[in-house]
Write an enzyme that holds these catalytic residues in place. Structure first.
Site: not given
Ligand code: FES
Length: 141
Positions: A34, A103
């Site tokens: 990301c 994440c």
């Protein structure tokens, strides 16, 4: 609900946030998935992580996992902290939605990078410490 109560709690009230100017080790990593970034700061005394903080330009899951990772790492020996995996952090939060699992790599990788930096600064061996900078896009992070 997609997020566990623990994730929401650590997202709303993150622990150990902030820059540590006198850190013994600093790790900065990026997330290839990301593009988000993470910095982890550690203080080490007698081989124990006595203080730890983080700063992230990451999503809510990155904030929650970093907050939990810092709590898990604090008080641990350097060797124990190196074994902290993103899975262990996610489990301590009662899980993450599958699309947010990447994440949790930011915190675990950032912690390893901070320990690596600490060891280099102190002339210690870094053998066996894998540091991922989020650069290769091939490793599944
Ligand atoms: Fe980048 Fe979560 S989307 S860390």
């Amino acid at each position: 609900m997609a997020y566990s109560e623990k994730v929401m709690d650590h997202f709303m009230n993150p622990r150990n946030v902030g820059v540590m100017p006198d850190a013994d080790g600093v790790g900065e990593v990026g997330n290839a998935k990301c593009g988000d970034i993470m910095k982890i700061f550690i203080k080490v005394k007698d081989n124990i992580i006595t203080d730890i903080s983080f700063q992230t330009f990451g999503c809510g899951a990155a904030i929650a996992t970093s907050s939990m990772a810092t709590e898990l790492a604090k008080g641990k020996s350097v060797e124990e902290a190196l074994e902290l995996t993103n899975l262990a952090v996610a489990e301590a939060l009662d899980g993450l939605p599958p699309i947010k699992m990447h994440c949790s790599n930011l915190a675990a990788d950032g912690l390893r990078a901070a320990i690596y930096d600490y060891k280099v600064k102190n002339g210690m061996s870094t053998e066996g410490i894998e540091v991922c900078s989020g650069c290769c896009h091939d490793c599944g992070h």
